[in-house]
Design a protein around this motif. Structure first.
Motif, PDB file in Angstrom:
ATOM      1  N   ARG A 134       0.834  -1.209   0.000  1.00  0.00           N
ATOM      2  CA  ARG A 134       0.000   0.000   0.000  1.00  0.00           C
ATOM      3  C   ARG A 134       0.869   1.260   0.000  1.00  0.00           C
ATOM      4  N   TRP A 135       1.924   1.253   0.777  1.00  0.00           N
ATOM      5  CA  TRP A 135       2.795   2.422   0.819  1.00  0.00           C
ATOM      6  C   TRP A 135       3.440   2.692  -0.538  1.00  0.00           C
ATOM      7  N   PHE A 136       3.888   1.650  -1.211  1.00  0.00           N
ATOM      8  CA  PHE A 136       4.473   1.845  -2.542  1.00  0.00           C
ATOM      9  C   PHE A 136       3.458   2.508  -3.470  1.00  0.00           C
ATOM     10  N   ASN A 156       8.753   7.579 -11.350  1.00  0.00           N
ATOM     11  CA  ASN A 156       9.211   7.375  -9.974  1.00  0.00           C
ATOM     12  C   ASN A 156       9.851   6.008  -9.767  1.00  0.00           C
ATOM     13  N   SER A 157      10.679   5.596 -10.719  1.00  0.00           N
ATOM     14  CA  SER A 157      11.358   4.302 -10.625  1.00  0.00           C
ATOM     15  C   SER A 157      12.817   4.485 -10.241  1.00  0.00           C
ATOM     16  N   LEU A 158      13.260   3.669  -9.295  1.00  0.00           N
ATOM     17  CA  LEU A 158      14.666   3.691  -8.912  1.00  0.00           C
ATOM     18  C   LEU A 158      15.578   3.191 -10.032  1.00  0.00           C
ATOM     19  N   VAL A 182       5.132   4.302  -6.774  1.00  0.00           N
ATOM     20  CA  VAL A 182       6.172   3.416  -7.291  1.00  0.00           C
ATOM     21  C   VAL A 182       5.575   2.507  -8.367  1.00  0.00           C
ATOM     22  N   PRO A 183       6.232   2.356  -9.522  1.00  0.00           N
ATOM     23  CA  PRO A 183       5.710   1.445 -10.548  1.00  0.00           C
ATOM     24  C   PRO A 183       5.585   0.022 -10.006  1.00  0.00           C
ATOM     25  N   ALA A 184       4.473  -0.625 -10.302  1.00  0.00           N
ATOM     26  CA  ALA A 184       4.247  -1.988  -9.809  1.00  0.00           C
ATOM     27  C   ALA A 184       5.344  -2.932 -10.271  1.00  0.00           C
ATOM     28  N   ALA A 185       5.877  -2.698 -11.467  1.00  0.00           N
ATOM     29  CA  ALA A 185       6.914  -3.591 -12.000  1.00  0.00           C
ATOM     30  C   ALA A 185       8.203  -3.530 -11.195  1.00  0.00           C
ATOM     31  N   ASP A 186       8.405  -2.470 -10.427  1.00  0.00           N
ATOM     32  CA  ASP A 186       9.626  -2.337  -9.633  1.00  0.00           C
ATOM     33  C   ASP A 186       9.526  -3.005  -8.268  1.00  0.00           C
ATOM     34  N   VAL A 187       8.322  -3.326  -7.826  1.00  0.00           N
ATOM     35  CA  VAL A 187       8.134  -3.802  -6.450  1.00  0.00           C
ATOM     36  C   VAL A 187       8.529  -5.275  -6.350  1.00  0.00           C
TER      37      VAL A 187
END
Length: 841
Positions: free
Chosen positions: A238-240, A812-814, A245-250
């Protein structure tokens, strides 16, 4: 003159109606509202409420591509505006000049193209059955962007707050020490229930809200009504989402997810508020650890592990001093005049309350609502151990405090209050109010909502409303049980569940054309007939996320089992695209149980398949996802393979889906040869079915597996075929065509054909620039930059890396750091200045 005014009213109505439900109306909304409020206040508020309701309906219809519904709603909005404008001009002809100005403004906005309506995204239909590898992340602004505010903790004004100044000063000292030492400040506030642990944490945040400018995140870690503790991994999920944050990065693995959160937090100070902590192990994965960050933890338990393992500074909430207890009683109890006349009684009440804030506030509420002699009565009751507990019974006291307000509501507002008690969450949108009370017109519904807000029972919350406190929600449920017959309550519950079911299924139909089990033909009726604004459909689901998930649980618990599995099925694509694995799995576990209750083999098979796919997508080996996914896929296969071999189309599609899932699972496990075998079986299961997309995706999967096996000629053939099939569909699928091109480039790179790979990536970028999300475009540019660098085209490589980094930052991707590192390396070897032709060697 009158005819001219009526023509003016009709022209303005037509112009404004054309903008309702689009971004253009945002620029006009305040102007339209101010104009109509020039009439009679109550009548205009009612009209504006109805207009807003129609606007919401029209916006949802446009976002979902439901052209038939749009065509139905626009004339209704136009007629509503025309009638009200005519009435307004009849009463105030002098407003004609303002109306002409408004008409000109609307025409300028629309004609000059100063706004963008939606994003023009067409229905992508990218699923075969379910699989959507590399699904587009939902477009979000980057966290550092000034254009999107960081998430903030809501800090309401605290009336009657007393004491704890010394504790707050000690908390200030810990924060200052952390800043001086360049470490995060972790503070743990512990106290018995009713001592005000959460209040003091929020009080401290309120004192420093101007200094704590970074993102603020909160979570309740207490047990839910069923006794379950929340998973830290689900909270991070939820915080992401809140951080964009892009879902693909999580990451899927809980440990990796926590580490990724700390990487995100490393970009700047962050605030984390963790309330009602039950066990210390919940806390550790949620701590940021960034210098300057603050973690506030509250608990009713002593948790020495927090001090030992994470270095939390402990604070214990003590009872209030007697002077502060008396002051709290006087202020909450509305004791007028000379309070010293009641000093003895106030001391007895404070003794009975143990000088704890919560029981003191309960006692004060009794004094505020009681008669003049209630102070002495309450002092006597609280001095007696046999009556003390009953006197301070929280449920009774909440009822005593809220009953007068409830009994004073008008009948429609009281009905709505009881319906809100039956609603599964404290937040709700106006569309569910319409569903719960279909016999009330818009004017009556809006009047009821205004009365509940005026009574401090609800408050506006974005586009919807929220109950002001969970105890008020509980009280509303108590009133519903007491004052509504069982059959009325059941009918309201049916309408709530039916509303969320329709909402979920309409959104699912807009987001994907994948195969679903649909015995009633609902999805055919909901199929979009126009363009779909995918981000807006996702946003509408996100606003209702808590309600939708709780509606699944409500339907299951109330025995509405068909609605349960249909609701879960309707949330599938939303959960997939947003990477919401935890709620995806929990809702589908309930759905599987309900499907068994329905004794419907196809429903059971589909829920097994969808659960298998959820575990496949999460892919946490620590949580056993590979094994669990396989078990669900195999269970689905067992149910859809008939003994006589005569399968229906639905069974064939489900068999093909499950085999596809098993193939993808084997590839993730590093077994491409086994994956190919499953893909062949899945393709064979489609024999006799016209399913072009399914065959195209199997070609894509087969090509990737062949690349893994270094069978490059076969891979190239399959991937070129996949691209052609996606482009030749009745509704072309450019996104997946670009995916096939990218996979083809990967294969050509592995085969040593860099020129062919670069050309293919150029074609993919051209397609993605028009039809693809920024995240996927960035990945292709990063890859092409690497290949160009190997070819010696360093200036072009740098340009690709710069563009990739900008796109990653946009979402917003690292992964922007990967592009930055390549640029730093390029600069270090002397070709970051744009020169070309310098060989890597």
């Amino acid at each position: 003159m009158e005819a001219e005014l009526m023509r003016l009213a009709a022209s303005v109505a037509t112009a404004v109606a054309g903008t309702i439900g689009t971004d253009a109306y945002t620029a006009l909304r305040a102007r339209v509202g101010a104009l109509f409020r020039r009439g009679r206040q109550e009548q205009e508020d009612s009209f504006l409420g109805e207009l807003e309701e129609r606007r919401n309906d029209l916006t949802l219809a446009r976002d979902r591509g439901d052209e038939a519904r749009v065509a139905e709603l626009v004339p209704q909005v136009e007629e509503l505006l025309r009638g009200e404008l005519r009435r307004l001009l009849e009463e105030q002809p002098s407003l004609a000049g303002e109306l002409r100005d408004l008409h000109s403004e609307v025409r300028n906005i629309v004609t000059n193209g100063t706004v963008v309506v939606g994003d023009g995204a067409h229905v992508s239909n990218v699923h075969h059955h379910h699989y959507y590898s590399g699904s587009p992340a939902i477009p979000r602004q980057a966290l550092p962007s000034d254009s999107v505010p960081s998430p903030r903790i809501a800090l309401w004004p605290m009336e009657h707050y007393e004491n704890n100044d010394s504790l707050l000063r000690r908390m200030d000292a810990v924060w200052a020490q952390g800043q001086a030492a360049g470490v995060a400040a972790t503070m743990y506030v512990q106290g018995v229930p009713g001592s005000g642990t959460s209040a003091v944490a929020r009080r401290w945040l309120h004192h420093h809200q101007d200094e704590l400018t970074g993102p603020q995140l909160e979570a309740s870690l207490g047990r839910d009504p069923w006794g379950n503790l929340p998973e830290p991994s689900a909270i991070l999920e939820r915080w992401f989402r809140e951080l964009g944050v892009p879902a693909a990065d999580v990451p899927s693995d809980p440990g990796e997810r926590s580490a990724y959160f700390r990487r995100l937090a490393s970009r700047g100070p962050i605030v984390v508020l963790l309330e009602d902590v039950a066990v210390a192990s919940q806390v550790e994965p949620l701590l940021p650890g960034t210098p300057g960050s603050v973690a506030l933890i509250t608990s009713h338990s002593r948790l020495p592990r927090l001090v030992r393992t994470v270095g939390a500074e402990p604070f214990e909430m003590k009872p209030l001093g007697r002077m502060h207890s008396r002051k709290l009683l006087v202020n909450v109890g509305r004791i007028r005049g000379d309070a010293t006349a009641y000093e003895k009684e106030l001391d007895l009440i404070a003794d009975g309350c143990g000088d704890l804030p919560l029981p003191l506030c309960i006692a004060g509420a009794q004094l505020a609502l009681g008669h003049a002699g209630r102070v002495r009565e309450l002092a006597t009751e609280l001095s007696d151990r046999t009556t003390r507990l009953e006197t301070l019974n929280m449920d009774d006291e909440i009822s005593a405090a809220l009953d007068p307000g409830y009994r004073g509501l008008a009948p429609d507002a009281a009905r709505l209050y009881r319906c809100i008690g039956l609603h599964p969450t404290e937040t709700f949108e106006t569309d569910v109010v319409r569903a719960m009370l279909p016999d009330l017109d818009t004017t009556a519904r809006n009047k009821a909502l205004r009365q509940l807000t005026a009574a401090n029972l609800t408050e506006p919350d974005g586009d919807g409303y929220r109950v002001r406190h969970h105890l008020i929600h509980d009280h509303a449920l108590t009133c519903a049980v007491a004052d509504e017959p069982a059959e009325v309550r059941e009918a309201v519950l049916d309408r709530i569940i039916a509303h969320y079911l329709e909402f979920a299924e309409r959104a699912e139909a807009a987001l994907s054309s994948r195969h679903r089990y649909d015995p009633s033909g609902t999805y055919a009726a909901y199929a979009p007939t126009g363009s779909v604004d995918v981000p807006e459909v996702i946003a509408s689901l996100e606003r209702r996320l808590e309600s939708l998930e709780n509606a699944v649980r409500l339907a299951h618990e109330k025995g509405r089992h068909e609605q349960t599995w249909r609701l879960a099925q309707g949330l599938h694509t939303f959960h997939l695209r947003c990477g919401l694995h935890s709620p995806w799995i929990t809702t589908h576990e309930l759905a599987l149980l309900s499907a068994h209750e329905c004794r419907d083999p196809m429903a059971i098979a589909r829920m097994h398949f969808e659960l298998g796919f959820a575990h496949l997508e999460r892919w946490s080996t620590r949580q056993g996802d590979p094994r669990t996914a396989r078990e669900h896929f195999e269970s689905a296969l067992d149910l859809v393979r008939p003994a006589d071999g005569n399968a229906t189309e639905g069974r064939q599609r489900t068999e093909s889906s499950a085999l596809e899932g098993l193939g993808l699972l084997e590839r993730k496990l590093g077994n491409p040869a086994a994956a190919l075998e499953y893909y062949d079986l899945g393709l064979a299961a489609l024999n006799g079915i016209d399913h072009k997309r399914g065959r195209a995706l199997f070609a894509l999967h087969r090509g990737v597996a062949c690349t893994d096996l270094r069978r490059h000629d076969e891979a190239a053939q399959e991937l070129r075929s996949a691209r052609a099939q996606f482009e030749d569909m009745p509704v072309p699928d450019p996104y997946n065509a670009a995916r096939a091109l990218t996979r083809y480039a990967e294969d050509r790179n592995a085969a040593g054909q860099l020129d062919v790979a670069v050309t293919a990536l150029g074609d993919a970028i051209e397609i993605m620039t028009v039809n693809g999300p920024a995240y996927q475009r960035a990945g292709i540019l990063l890859f092409r930059g690497d290949l160009l660098s190997r070819q010696g085209a360093h200036a072009q490589a740098v340009l690709d890396w710069v563009t990739a980094g900008d796109l990653y930052r946009e979402v917003n991707s690292l992964r922007a750091q990967e592009a930055d590192q390549r640029l730093a390396d390029a600069s270090g070897v002397g070709y970051g200045d744009g020169s070309q032709g310098v060989d890597d060697e």
